[in-house]
Motif scaffolding. Structure first.
Motif, mmCIF file in Angstrom:
data_model
loop_
_atom_site.group_PDB
_atom_site.id
_atom_site.type_symbol
_atom_site.label_atom_id
_atom_site.label_comp_id
_atom_site.label_asym_id
_atom_site.label_seq_id
_atom_site.Cartn_x
_atom_site.Cartn_y
_atom_site.Cartn_z
ATOM 1 N N LEU A 110 0.834 -1.150 0.059
ATOM 2 C CA LEU A 110 0.104 -0.137 -0.062
ATOM 3 C C LEU A 110 1.504 1.781 -0.342
ATOM 4 O O LEU A 110 1.892 1.611 0.807
ATOM 5 N N ASP A 111 0.835 2.444 -0.919
ATOM 6 C CA ASP A 111 1.294 3.575 -0.765
ATOM 7 C C ASP A 111 0.671 4.545 -0.227
ATOM 8 O O ASP A 111 -0.469 5.531 0.108
ATOM 9 N N VAL A 112 1.474 4.365 1.371
ATOM 10 C CA VAL A 112 0.619 4.520 2.581
ATOM 11 C C VAL A 112 1.488 5.970 3.140
ATOM 12 O O VAL A 112 2.895 4.827 3.639
ATOM 13 N N LYS A 113 1.520 6.440 4.112
ATOM 14 C CA LYS A 113 2.257 7.031 4.826
ATOM 15 C C LYS A 113 1.174 7.842 6.751
ATOM 16 O O LYS A 113 0.187 7.585 6.797
ATOM 17 N N GLU A 114 2.462 8.747 7.458
ATOM 18 C CA GLU A 114 1.637 9.289 8.202
ATOM 19 C C GLU A 114 0.411 10.249 7.421
ATOM 20 O O GLU A 114 0.768 11.066 7.253
ATOM 21 N N GLY A 115 -0.697 9.913 8.428
ATOM 22 C CA GLY A 115 -2.162 10.575 7.880
ATOM 23 C C GLY A 115 -2.962 10.445 7.648
ATOM 24 O O GLY A 115 -4.282 10.625 6.865
ATOM 25 N N ASP A 116 -2.294 8.862 6.451
ATOM 26 C CA ASP A 116 -3.179 8.987 5.363
ATOM 27 C C ASP A 116 -4.140 7.938 6.533
ATOM 28 O O ASP A 116 -5.336 7.914 5.141
ATOM 29 N N PHE A 117 -4.750 7.237 7.009
ATOM 30 C CA PHE A 117 -5.323 6.729 7.905
ATOM 31 C C PHE A 117 -6.272 7.928 8.691
ATOM 32 O O PHE A 117 -7.317 6.897 9.480
ATOM 33 N N ALA A 118 -6.014 8.588 8.341
ATOM 34 C CA ALA A 118 -6.954 9.396 9.339
ATOM 35 C C ALA A 118 -5.887 10.042 10.674
ATOM 36 O O ALA A 118 -7.341 10.322 11.857
ATOM 37 N N GLU A 119 -5.328 9.643 11.805
ATOM 38 C CA GLU A 119 -5.053 9.775 12.775
ATOM 39 C C GLU A 119 -4.327 10.942 13.410
ATOM 40 O O GLU A 119 -3.676 11.766 12.077
ATOM 41 N N ASN A 120 -4.956 11.401 13.940
ATOM 42 C CA ASN A 120 -4.327 12.321 14.954
ATOM 43 C C ASN A 120 -2.919 13.225 15.221
ATOM 44 O O ASN A 120 -1.954 13.666 14.518
ATOM 45 N N ILE A 121 -2.628 11.292 15.883
ATOM 46 C CA ILE A 121 -1.375 11.837 15.813
ATOM 47 C C ILE A 121 -0.925 9.759 15.481
ATOM 48 O O ILE A 121 -1.070 8.738 16.262
ATOM 49 N N THR A 122 0.476 10.226 14.915
ATOM 50 C CA THR A 122 1.433 8.763 14.722
ATOM 51 C C THR A 122 2.235 8.944 15.408
ATOM 52 O O THR A 122 2.473 9.492 15.888
ATOM 53 N N THR A 123 2.024 7.783 16.330
ATOM 54 C CA THR A 123 3.061 7.651 17.524
ATOM 55 C C THR A 123 4.259 5.727 17.017
ATOM 56 O O THR A 123 4.253 5.631 15.831
ATOM 57 N N GLU A 124 5.147 6.259 17.718
ATOM 58 C CA GLU A 124 5.896 4.937 17.290
ATOM 59 C C GLU A 124 7.240 4.436 18.522
ATOM 60 O O GLU A 124 6.915 5.304 19.722
ATOM 61 N N GLY A 125 7.095 3.402 18.828
ATOM 62 C CA GLY A 125 7.867 2.633 20.250
ATOM 63 C C GLY A 125 6.633 2.809 20.692
ATOM 64 O O GLY A 125 7.521 1.668 22.482
ATOM 65 N N ILE A 126 5.404 2.635 20.992
ATOM 66 C CA ILE A 126 4.785 2.508 21.832
ATOM 67 C C ILE A 126 3.472 0.730 21.243
ATOM 68 O O ILE A 126 3.224 1.129 20.084
ATOM 69 N N ASN A 127 2.919 0.288 21.992
ATOM 70 C CA ASN A 127 1.983 -0.902 21.755
ATOM 71 C C ASN A 127 0.328 -0.830 22.314
ATOM 72 O O ASN A 127 0.375 -1.431 23.107
ATOM 73 N N LEU A 128 0.075 0.343 21.662
ATOM 74 C CA LEU A 128 -1.229 0.889 21.353
ATOM 75 C C LEU A 128 -2.440 -0.035 22.293
ATOM 76 O O LEU A 128 -3.243 0.186 22.893
ATOM 77 N N MET A 129 -2.274 -0.945 21.021
ATOM 78 C CA MET A 129 -3.536 -2.262 20.713
ATOM 79 C C MET A 129 -2.912 -3.093 22.154
ATOM 80 O O MET A 129 -4.275 -4.008 23.254
ATOM 81 N N ALA A 130 -1.902 -2.867 22.749
ATOM 82 C CA ALA A 130 -1.723 -3.632 24.359
ATOM 83 C C ALA A 130 -2.700 -3.141 25.407
ATOM 84 O O ALA A 130 -2.605 -3.068 26.702
ATOM 85 N N LEU A 131 -3.328 -1.637 25.515
ATOM 86 C CA LEU A 131 -3.540 -1.059 26.121
ATOM 87 C C LEU A 131 -5.044 -1.040 26.545
ATOM 88 O O LEU A 131 -5.515 -0.465 25.633
ATOM 89 N N PRO A 132 -5.469 -1.262 28.167
ATOM 90 C CA PRO A 132 -6.624 -0.954 28.427
ATOM 91 C C PRO A 132 -7.554 -0.119 28.326
ATOM 92 O O PRO A 132 -6.964 1.420 28.456
ATOM 93 N N LEU A 133 -9.087 -0.061 28.000
ATOM 94 C CA LEU A 133 -9.977 0.982 28.354
ATOM 95 C C LEU A 133 -9.127 2.216 29.535
ATOM 96 O O LEU A 133 -9.208 1.239 30.956
ATOM 97 N N GLY A 134 -9.110 2.407 29.717
ATOM 98 C CA GLY A 134 -9.027 3.786 31.386
ATOM 99 C C GLY A 134 -7.910 4.072 31.220
ATOM 100 O O GLY A 134 -7.693 4.848 32.090
ATOM 101 N N THR A 135 -6.816 3.706 30.327
ATOM 102 C CA THR A 135 -5.361 3.504 30.236
ATOM 103 C C THR A 135 -5.181 5.434 29.868
ATOM 104 O O THR A 135 -5.434 6.110 29.319
ATOM 105 N N GLN A 136 -4.468 5.787 31.475
ATOM 106 C CA GLN A 136 -4.090 7.615 30.920
ATOM 107 C C GLN A 136 -2.124 7.950 30.168
ATOM 108 O O GLN A 136 -1.972 6.574 30.722
ATOM 109 N N ILE A 137 -2.177 8.246 29.310
ATOM 110 C CA ILE A 137 -0.975 8.424 28.695
ATOM 111 C C ILE A 137 -0.482 10.376 28.353
ATOM 112 O O ILE A 137 -2.016 10.398 28.845
ATOM 113 N N LYS A 138 0.127 10.772 28.787
ATOM 114 C CA LYS A 138 0.853 11.531 28.956
ATOM 115 C C LYS A 138 2.275 11.576 27.773
ATOM 116 O O LYS A 138 2.752 11.648 27.145
ATOM 117 N N ILE A 139 1.653 13.765 26.767
ATOM 118 C CA ILE A 139 2.015 13.221 26.004
ATOM 119 C C ILE A 139 2.776 14.423 25.793
ATOM 120 O O ILE A 139 2.196 15.997 26.331
#
Length: 216
Positions: A110-139
C-alpha cells in the motif's frame, strides 16, 4: 533445601547477593515488575509504557486523509485537536495510530504514510493495542489523554479505503479523550502514567456494544 526468593527477602538480614539472585530469577522468568515511578519493567517495557510522537496530522473534513503539520498543534481539554474535523464533545476526540501499523501496510504494497488513515497522532515504539480502556498517557509536558475506544466500525467504505486500498484504522486505531490542554509536536515523548481497568467513563455503552457485535 534452598529457600525460595520471597522467603529469603522476608529475612531481616537479606543480603545484596540474594537481591541480585531474585532479580536474575525474575528476569529469567520474564516477570514484569512495577518500579517506584509506576512504569513497568520487563521484556516488553518499551513497547507497553513508552513511545514517541512521529507525526501530528489534521484535516478539515471527516473521511479523508489528514495532513502532517510542521510544528506543534494545540489539543484542547474535552474537545480534541484544535481545528480538526474530529474534535468535539464526544468520546473520540483524539485518534492515534502506530507507525508500525502503517509500516505493515506498506509492506503489503500500500502506498501510505503518516496521516493517510486519518489519525491525529502517529506514534512510534509503543504498543497501543495492548493498552486497556481507561489508560492515561502523557504526551510532552502538558497533554493528558485517556483511552476511550479501540478500533471503530466503518458503516461504509470511505475515501481513505479507496485511496489507500485498505483501511487499517478500524482494526488498529485507538481513540482518546483529552483531559488537559496543551501542545503536541513530532518528537514528543509518550508515557503511560496510569494503566486502565478496561472501562472509561466517557465511552457510551452503545459504542462498546457496536464494536463487540460488528466484524472489522
Amino acid at each position: 533445601m534452598t529457600q525460595n526468593c520471597d522467603e529469603n527477602m522476608q529475612q531481616p538480614n537479606a543480603c545484596a547477593a540474594c537481591e541480585a539472585d531474585c532479580a536474575a530469577r525474575q528476569a529469567a522468568n520474564g516477570q514484569v515488575n512495577i518500579v517506584e515511578k509506576g512504569r513497568m519493567e520487563g521484556p516488553d517495557a518499551e513497547s507497553t509504557t513508552h513511545g514517541a510522537v512521529r507525526a501530528v496530522c489534521v484535516s478539515k473534513r471527516k473521511g479523508t486523509r489528514k495532513t502532517v503539520v510542521d510544528g506543534p498543534v494545540t489539543i484542547e481539554a474535552h474537545h480534541g485537536v484544535a481545528e480538526d474535523a474530529h474534535a468535539g464533545e464526544w468520546h473520540r476526540q483524539v485518534s492515534l495510530l502506530a507507525w508500525e501499523s502503517i509500516a505493515k501496510a506498506q509492506a503489503r504494497g500500500l502506498d501510505v504514510k503518516e496521516g493517510d488513515f486519518a489519525e491525529n497522532i502517529t506514534t512510534e515504539g509503543i504498543n497501543l493495542m495492548a493498552l486497556p480502556l481507561g489508560t492515561q498517557i502523557k504526551i510532552g509536558d502538558d497533554v493528558l489523554l485517556e483511552l476511550s475506544q479501540q478500533g471503530k466500525v466503518c458503516h461504509q467504505k470511505c475515501a481513505i479505503y479507496y485511496l489507500a486500498g485498505d483501511c487499517i484504522f478500524p482494526r488498529e486505531g485507538i481513540f482518546f479523550v483529552a483531559l488537559t490542554t496543551g501542545q503536541v509536536k513530532a518528537g514528543d515523548s509518550i508515557d503511560v502514567v496510569k494503566l486502565g481497568d478496561g472501562t472509561c467513563e466517557y465511552t457510551p455503552q452503545e459504542a462498546l456494544d457496536e464494536l463487540a457485535n460488528t466484524p472489522r
